[in-house]
Every structure is written in C-alpha cells, then in structure tokens.
Motif scaffolding. Structure first.
Motif, mmCIF file in Angstrom:
data_model
loop_
_atom_site.group_PDB
_atom_site.id
_atom_site.type_symbol
_atom_site.label_atom_id
_atom_site.label_comp_id
_atom_site.label_asym_id
_atom_site.label_seq_id
_atom_site.Cartn_x
_atom_site.Cartn_y
_atom_site.Cartn_z
ATOM 1 N N ASP A 1 0.973 -1.099 -0.139
ATOM 2 C CA ASP A 1 0.131 0.072 -0.095
ATOM 3 C C ASP A 1 0.870 1.167 0.008
ATOM 4 O O ASP A 1 2.141 1.306 0.532
ATOM 5 C CB ASP A 1 -0.690 0.049 1.329
ATOM 6 C CG ASP A 1 -2.339 -0.737 1.058
ATOM 7 O OD1 ASP A 1 -2.653 -1.007 0.087
ATOM 8 O OD2 ASP A 1 -3.116 -0.471 2.092
ATOM 9 N N LYS B 1 -3.890 8.882 7.871
ATOM 10 C CA LYS B 1 -2.650 8.831 7.151
ATOM 11 C C LYS B 1 -1.646 10.002 7.785
ATOM 12 O O LYS B 1 -2.216 11.193 8.218
ATOM 13 C CB LYS B 1 -2.919 9.346 5.531
ATOM 14 C CG LYS B 1 -3.903 8.446 5.093
ATOM 15 C CD LYS B 1 -3.312 6.703 5.110
ATOM 16 C CE LYS B 1 -4.498 5.906 4.624
ATOM 17 N NZ LYS B 1 -4.654 4.449 5.220
ATOM 18 N N ASP C 1 0.406 3.752 1.720
ATOM 19 C CA ASP C 1 0.602 4.473 2.928
ATOM 20 C C ASP C 1 1.465 3.463 3.975
ATOM 21 O O ASP C 1 0.943 3.298 5.209
ATOM 22 C CB ASP C 1 -0.848 4.445 3.596
ATOM 23 C CG ASP C 1 -1.484 3.232 3.822
ATOM 24 O OD1 ASP C 1 -1.196 2.176 3.174
ATOM 25 O OD2 ASP C 1 -2.389 3.072 4.402
ATOM 26 N N HIS D 1 2.657 -0.053 8.158
ATOM 27 C CA HIS D 1 1.747 0.153 7.558
ATOM 28 C C HIS D 1 0.521 1.137 8.395
ATOM 29 O O HIS D 1 -0.074 0.823 9.283
ATOM 30 C CB HIS D 1 0.938 -1.080 7.043
ATOM 31 C CG HIS D 1 -0.273 -1.061 6.311
ATOM 32 N ND1 HIS D 1 -0.951 -1.781 5.902
ATOM 33 C CD2 HIS D 1 -0.945 0.335 5.640
ATOM 34 C CE1 HIS D 1 -2.109 -1.462 5.074
ATOM 35 N NE2 HIS D 1 -2.058 -0.261 4.940
#
Ligand code: UDP
Ligand code: MN
Length: 279
Positions: A125, A237, A127, A232
C-alpha cells in the motif's frame, strides 16, 4: 496498461496511487524501499486521477510509472462500492478513513496481475514504509499476506491486503474479473475481502511484514522495531493535517515525515519500542 519504461529485474515492489494524496505516500514508500538496497524494480500503478507534478518525485526516485485504467466493472458494482454506499452498508467502527480515500479505487490493485513482465511482485500500500530489506518475500508462494492484527489476537485469521506476494498472470487476472463482478456481490472491505475469498488457502506472512500502526497503542507488547519489515499506516494517514490520533502516533508520524522529506531518517534499530501496559 501503458508502461513508460521496460522492467529492469524479474522482481518488483508495486504500489498504487489514484490521487495526489496517495502519491505523497508513495514518495515516502519509494524512498524507504530504495534505502533497503534491493535490486527489485519499484512500480507505481497510477490512474488518471494523478497529475504529472505529483508523479514527478516518484520518477526522480527511480520508480517505473505504469498508467492503468479502472477495472471494467458494471455500473451496479461501482454504485454498491462507492464511498457513501460502502460506508453506510459496512461502517468503519475502529478508525477513520480520510476524505481522499475512495473504496472503488482499491480494486485497481488487481492490475498487478497484468504485470507479466515480472515473475513475482510484492504489493505494498502507498501508506506504508519498508524499514529493512524484505527481498526474501519474493521467494514466498502466491498468495501470501500478513494477518490483519491491530486490536486482538483473534484477528490473526484475517488477512490485510496492504502487503501481499503475487505471481502476475493474464489467466489469473481474467479469472479475478469474472469472480469480482457477480450480480449483487458486495465486498465490504473491497480488494481485501475479495482476495481473501479468491485465495481461501492464503499463506501467512509474519505479522512484522505488515505491522499496522494501531498495534503501537493497542498491542504494544507485539511491537519490535528490530523485526518490522513493513510499517503500514492503516486508517488515518501520516500526512493528514486533521489527524485525530496524531498525539498517540507521533513517533510513527515523525518517522514517516523523515522518509517523505528524506531528512534525518533515524536508525530504526535505535528507536524506542512503545511502553507496554507493564512497561
Ligand atoms: N488507494 C488509492 N486511492 C484511493 C484509495 C486507495 O490510491 O482513493 C490505494 C493506495 O495505495 C492505498 C491502498 O489503495 O494505500 C489502500 O487504501 P488505504 O491504504 O487508504 O486503506 P487502509 O490501509 O487504510 O485500509
Ligand atoms: Mn493502507
């Protein structure tokens, strides 16, 4: 698929960006990947939602940019998995998704199976950060993913699709498209629910290969900087300005910011683990 340059190696780390916010995430991710000394390519799948200026820093970091379209899905499917409908049908009770997150975009991850110029891909991912060399993942079987652990040990039986090992194949991609858009189907956690169903015998990666940020405060005894391969930032975020958990996650956010700017990136093994309930 419109690859801009040929592949350099048979292995690739792959991420996805569909807007400028996730492109920021990919900048920090790409820098972290390069720091591990890997020879694998770093591929960024991007849709028309990202303009050239947001992609520029990714080129500068040596990423291979691959333009992709959204999947050819029915209008009814797209409607059921739109942000408003999905949030109403399957609310997120454990954390908050940023405004710039579109659930439908997640399904573009499946385009990875079209990257047949590679033997093996490790999807990560946008992020996330890679904190040590994880090239050994290229030797894992399809489909490997880490457990979705961030609250209780009972979560070990579910997978998290933020990191996975896959073998690109046009046949697999076609089979996926067929299964994905069956009448009335609803994938409540989008690609994650789909992949768990498509690969019921998925192989488990160590939890440290996809350490979820909420472990920091929910399961601090599980945290070990020396062992974490991928960190992660699920839910909120680290680049969000309005971040409701920024106090509790400050050391993790600082680490992400250092990777984003490329300045003062600390020695990971020297970081302090969170103090557990007893510590
Ligand atoms: N993604 C994207 N645009 C979106 C939603 C998702 O590019 O609008 C990509 C991006 O790589 C992101 C991944 O899909 O990291 C999964 O979404 P996210 O990480 O926000 O989900 P979470 O990890 O919070 O469940
Ligand atoms: Mn994520």
């Amino acid at each position: 698929m419109r690859p801009a340059s040929p592949p350099a190696y048979m292995h690739a780390f792959v991420t996805l960006v569909t807007n400028a916010d996730y492109a920021k995430g990919a900048v920090a991710l790409a820098r972290s990947v390069r720091r591990t000394g890997t020879n694998a390519d770093m591929v960024v799948l991007h849709t028309g939602g990202v303009d050239g200026s947001a992609l520029q820093p990714l080129s500068e970091l040596g990423c291979r940019l691959v333009a992709v379209d959204h999947l050819p899905l029915s209008d009814a499917f797209n409607e059921r998995h739109s942000r408003s409908q999905l949030h109403a049908a399957a609310p997120f009770a454990k954390g908050r998704k940023p405004e710039f997150h579109s659930p439908l975009d997640n399904f573009c991850k499946l385009r990875l199976w079209q990257l047949t110029e590679y033997e093996t891909c490790v999807f990560i991912d946008a992020d996330a950060l890679v904190l040590r060399n994880i090239d050994k993942l290229f030797a894992y079987p399809q489909f490997s993913a880490a457990p979705n652990v961030y609250e209780t040990l009972g979560d070990f039986h579910r997978l998290n699709s933020g990191v996975f090992v896959a073998r690109p194949s046009v046949l697999t991609f076609a089979a996926m498209l067929e299964r994905l858009d069956e009448p009335d189907v609803f994938w409540r956690r989008t690609d994650q629910t789909f992949l768990e169903s498509f690969f019921p015998d998925w192989h488990g990666l160590p939890v440290f290969m996809n350490m979820l940020q909420y472990v920091w405060f929910n399961l601090p005894e599980l945290w070990d900087w020396k062992q974490i391969g991928v960190l992660h930032y699920q839910y909120e975020k680290p680049w969000e300005t309005d971040h409701p958990k920024s106090d509790r996650l400050k050391p993790l956010i600082d680490l992400w910011q250092a990777h984003y700017t490329g300045e003062n990136i600390p020695e990971i093994a020297g970081l302090d683990n969170p103090s557990g309930p007893g510590g």
